[in-house]
Design an enzyme around this catalytic site. Structure first.
Site, PDB file in Angstrom:
ATOM      1  N   GLY A  39       0.307 -14.173   0.641  1.00 30.96           N
ATOM      2  CA  GLY A  39       0.021 -13.132  -0.320  1.00 30.96           C
ATOM      3  C   GLY A  39       1.371 -12.608  -1.059  1.00 30.96           C
ATOM      4  N   CYS A  41       3.137  -9.889   0.346  1.00 31.51           N
ATOM      5  CA  CYS A  41       4.028  -9.581   1.399  1.00 31.51           C
ATOM      6  C   CYS A  41       4.820 -10.933   1.745  1.00 31.51           C
ATOM      7  CB  CYS A  41       3.015  -9.305   2.951  1.00 31.51           C
ATOM      8  SG  CYS A  41       4.009  -8.963   4.159  1.00 31.51           S
ATOM      9  N   LYS A  50      13.242  -8.209   2.437  1.00 35.07           N
ATOM     10  CA  LYS A  50      14.015  -7.767   3.603  1.00 35.07           C
ATOM     11  C   LYS A  50      15.132  -8.710   3.781  1.00 35.07           C
ATOM     12  CE  LYS A  50      11.045  -4.562   4.062  1.00 35.07           C
ATOM     13  NZ  LYS A  50      10.670  -4.787   2.589  1.00 35.07           N
ATOM     14  N   ALA A 114     -10.737 -17.732  -7.414  1.00 30.19           N
ATOM     15  CA  ALA A 114     -12.253 -17.546  -6.865  1.00 30.19           C
ATOM     16  C   ALA A 114     -13.063 -16.398  -7.832  1.00 30.19           C
ATOM     17  CB  ALA A 114     -12.302 -16.939  -5.447  1.00 30.19           C
ATOM     18  N   GLY A 271       3.707   2.377  -8.636  1.00 32.38           N
ATOM     19  CA  GLY A 271       2.714   2.256  -8.000  1.00 32.38           C
ATOM     20  C   GLY A 271       1.928   0.773  -8.068  1.00 32.38           C
ATOM     21  N   HIS A 442      19.705   3.075  28.801  1.00 28.08           N
ATOM     22  CA  HIS A 442      21.181   3.636  28.034  1.00 28.08           C
ATOM     23  C   HIS A 442      22.090   2.465  28.285  1.00 28.08           C
ATOM     24  CE1 HIS A 442      24.556   6.168  27.460  1.00 28.08           C
ATOM     25  NE2 HIS A 442      25.033   5.547  28.465  1.00 28.08           N
TER      26      HIS A 442
END
Length: 463
Positions: A39, A41, A50, A114, A271, A442
Site C-alpha cells: 500500500g 505505507c 524513512k 476491485a 491532509g 545505563h
C-alpha cells in the site's frame, strides 16, 4: 470465479495484515490491489520516506558536525539520483517480502482494481482490461487514502505535488514551499533542507505538528528554524499561482498582512482523501466521506467490513494493522469482541524525532483533570552527551491522585523507538512507582523516561 472465506480489497498495512491473520486462522483468502503489496505505507509513504530521511541525517551530520566528532571531510557531495534510487529499492524489497508472505500463507494476490456490484461478490478489472468476479461471505475494504489537493490549487505533477511525487523528484529542487506542517510536511521539509534546498513551511495553525503537545511543537520549531527552515505559522494561504516553471503563493498572517512567496515547487500536505471502492453498491459514509463502521468494523452492508485509513483518522499504518486484526478476529474467532482504537502512538521522523501517546497537556487542561508534569531534558543524559544528541526532552502528563500516565511526549534522538515503553505503561495502567521501580539500563536514552517519572514526584537524580 473462485470462492473465498475472505476477500480483502487493498494490500496496505490494514489489508495485508488482515489477510495474513485470516490465513493463520485457516481461512481461504484473496487480496486485490492494483499495485504491489504494501500500500501507500511501503510503496509511497512510511518506508521510502524513512530511507530518504536517513540519507538526510547522514549528510547533515557529515556536513555540519564532522569536526565535532573529530572527522575531516573534504569535497563532500551527494548523488541525488542514487539517494532516490536507494529509497525506491528499499520499497521494492518490502514488496518482495510481502509477495513471499502471501505465498507462505497461501493467499491469492490478484493485481487489479476491485469494485462491489453485489453483496458477497468482488469484481476485479485486471491490468489488461479483462474482468473476473469472486465470491466471499466476508469482504474487508482497506483501500486507504491519497493526498488531498488544495482547493483552487490542484496537483499538476510538475510544480504542485503531493507526497507521492515528492518521493521521486528527478532533481533536487532549489526551493520548495510546503503547505501544511503535519508529519508529512515537516518530514519532507527536513529532508530537502538537509541537502541545501531553500524551504518555507506555511501552517495556518499556531504551531507546527499541531496535534502534538504545544511545548514539543515549539521546541521542534526552534530547532528546525536553526537548521535553516523558514516557518510561517498562523499564516493562511490566500492566493496561488502555478506554472510549469514554479509557483507563487500569497500568505496572510494573523493580522491580515500579506506576503508573496515564490519557489520551484509547492508540496501540498494538508491532509488526505479517502479512496472508495467502485461499483454500484452504496456504503454509508461519515460526513467527511470515510466509510462508516460499527463496533465490529462492519459497514452498512452485511458481511462487508472496513479498516485502516478508509474509516477515518488517525491515518497511521500501525493503527490500520490493529484495526484489521480486530475486524478479522471478530469475523472468525468465536467470542472475540473487536476493539476500536482509543490509544495509539504518533511519530514524526525529522531530526530531532517526535513521538507521543495519550493526552497532551492542553487536552488534560480542557478535560479539567488534576495532573502533574514529569520532565527530563536530554542534555542531562549521559548517553545523549556521548552521542552528541542534546536536543529534546521527555515529558509525562501524570494523574495527580493515582500517579497514572495520562500522556507521554518525547522530542529527541530515537524518540520514535522509545515511545513503545510508554504505550505499554498507559495500556496497562502503570503508575509512576512502577516505572521508576523498573531498572533502566545505563547508559541509554530510555533512562530519560525513568528520570521523567522521578521528576514528577520531585525525586529526579540527574536534574
Amino acid at each position: 470465479m473462485a470462492s473465498y472465506d475472505l476477500i480483502v480489497i487493498g494490500a496496505g498495512p490494514a489489508g495485508y495484515v488482515g489477510a495474513i491473520r485470516a490465513a493463520q486462522l485457516g481461512k481461504k483468502v484473496a487480496v486485490v490491489d492494483f499495485e504491489r503489496g504494501g500500500g501507500t505505507c511501503n510503496n509511497w509513504g512510511c518506508i521510502p520516506t524513512k530511507a530518504l530521511l536517513k540519507n538526510a541525517e547522514l549528510y547533515h551530520d557529515m556536513k555540519h558536525r564532522a569536526a565535532e566528532f573529530g572527522f575531516k571531510i573534504e569535497g563532500l557531495d551527494f548523488d541525488w539520483e542514487k539517494i532516490i534510487k536507494r529509497s525506491r529499492t528499499v520499497s521494492e524489497k518490502g514488496s518482495a517480502g510481502l509477495d513471499f508472505l502471501f505465498k507462505k500463507n497461501k493467499i491469492d494476490f490478484i493485481r487489479g482494481t476491485a469494485s462491489l456490484e453485489k453483496v458477497g461478490e468482488v469484481k476485479v478489472t485486471l491490468a489488461d482490461g479483462k474482468e473476473e468476479s469472486h465470491t466471499s461471505k466476508n469482504i474487508l475494504i482497506a483501500t486507504g487514502c491519497v493526498s488531498r489537493p488544495m482547493p483552487g490549487f490542484p496537483f499538476n505533477g510538475k510544480t504542485v505535488i503531493g507526497s507521492k511525487e515528492a518521493l521521486t523528484l528527478p532533481a533536487q529542487p532549489k526551493s520548495v514551499i510546503v503547505i501544511g506542517a503535519g508529519a508529512i510536511g515537516v518530514e519532507f521539509a527536513y529532508f530537502w533542507n538537509a541537502f541545501g534546498t531553500k524551504v518555507t513551511v506555511v501552517e495556518m495553525l499556531p504551531n507546527i505538528l499541531p496535534v502534538e503537545d504545544t511545548e514539543v511543537s515549539q521546541a521542534l520549531e526552534k530547532t528546525l528554524s536553526k537548521q535553516g527552515i523558514s516557518i510561517l505559522t498562523n499564516h493562511k494561504t490566500t492566493k496561488t499561482e502555478a506554472t510549469d516553471k514554479g509557483v507563487k503563493i500569497t500568505v496572510a498572517d494573523a493580522k491580515g498582512k500579506e506576503t508573496t512567496l515564490e519557489a520551484d515547487f509547492a508540496l501540498v500536505a494538508i491532509g488526505v482523501a479517502p479512496v472508495l471502492p467502485g461499483g454500484s453498491l452504496k456504503i454509508a459514509l461519515t460526513d467527511r466521506g470515510y466509510i462508516q463502521t460499527s463496533d465490529t468494523y462492519e459497514t452498512s452492508l452485511k458481511g462487508v467490513y472496513a479498516a485502516g485509513d478508509i474509516i477515518g483518522p488517525p491515518w497511521l499504518a500501525h493503527v490500520a494493522s490493529y484495526e484489521a486484526i480486530q475486524a478479522v478476529e471478530g469475523m472468525f474467532v468465536k467470542g472475540h469482541k473487536p476493539k476500536k482504537v482509543t490509544l495509539f502512538p504518533g511519530c514524526t521522523y525529522c531530526h530531532p524525532q517526535v513521538a507521543s501517546i495519550g493526552l497532551t497537556e492542553r487536552a488534560a487542561k480542557e478535560k479539567g483533570l488534576a495532573y502533574k508534569i514529569g520532565k527530563f531534558a536530554f542534555m542531562a543524559s549521559g548517553k545523549a552527551r556521548a552521542i552528541g544528541e542534546l536536543d529534546g526532552f521527555v515529558k509525562l502528563i501524570v494523574g495527580e491522585k493515582h500517579g497514572e500516565i495520562l500522556g507521554a511526549h518525547i522530542i529527541g534522538a530515537d524518540a520514535t523507538e522509545m515511545i513503545a515503553e510508554l504505550g505499554l505503561a498507559i495500556n496497562n495502567e502503570l503508575t509512576l512507582d512502577e516505572i521508576h521501580a523498573t531498572i533502566h539500563a545505563h547508559p541509554t536514552l530510555s533512562e530519560a523516561i525513568h528520570e521523567a517519572a522521578l521528576s514528577a514526584e520531585g525525586h529526579a537524580i540527574h536534574s
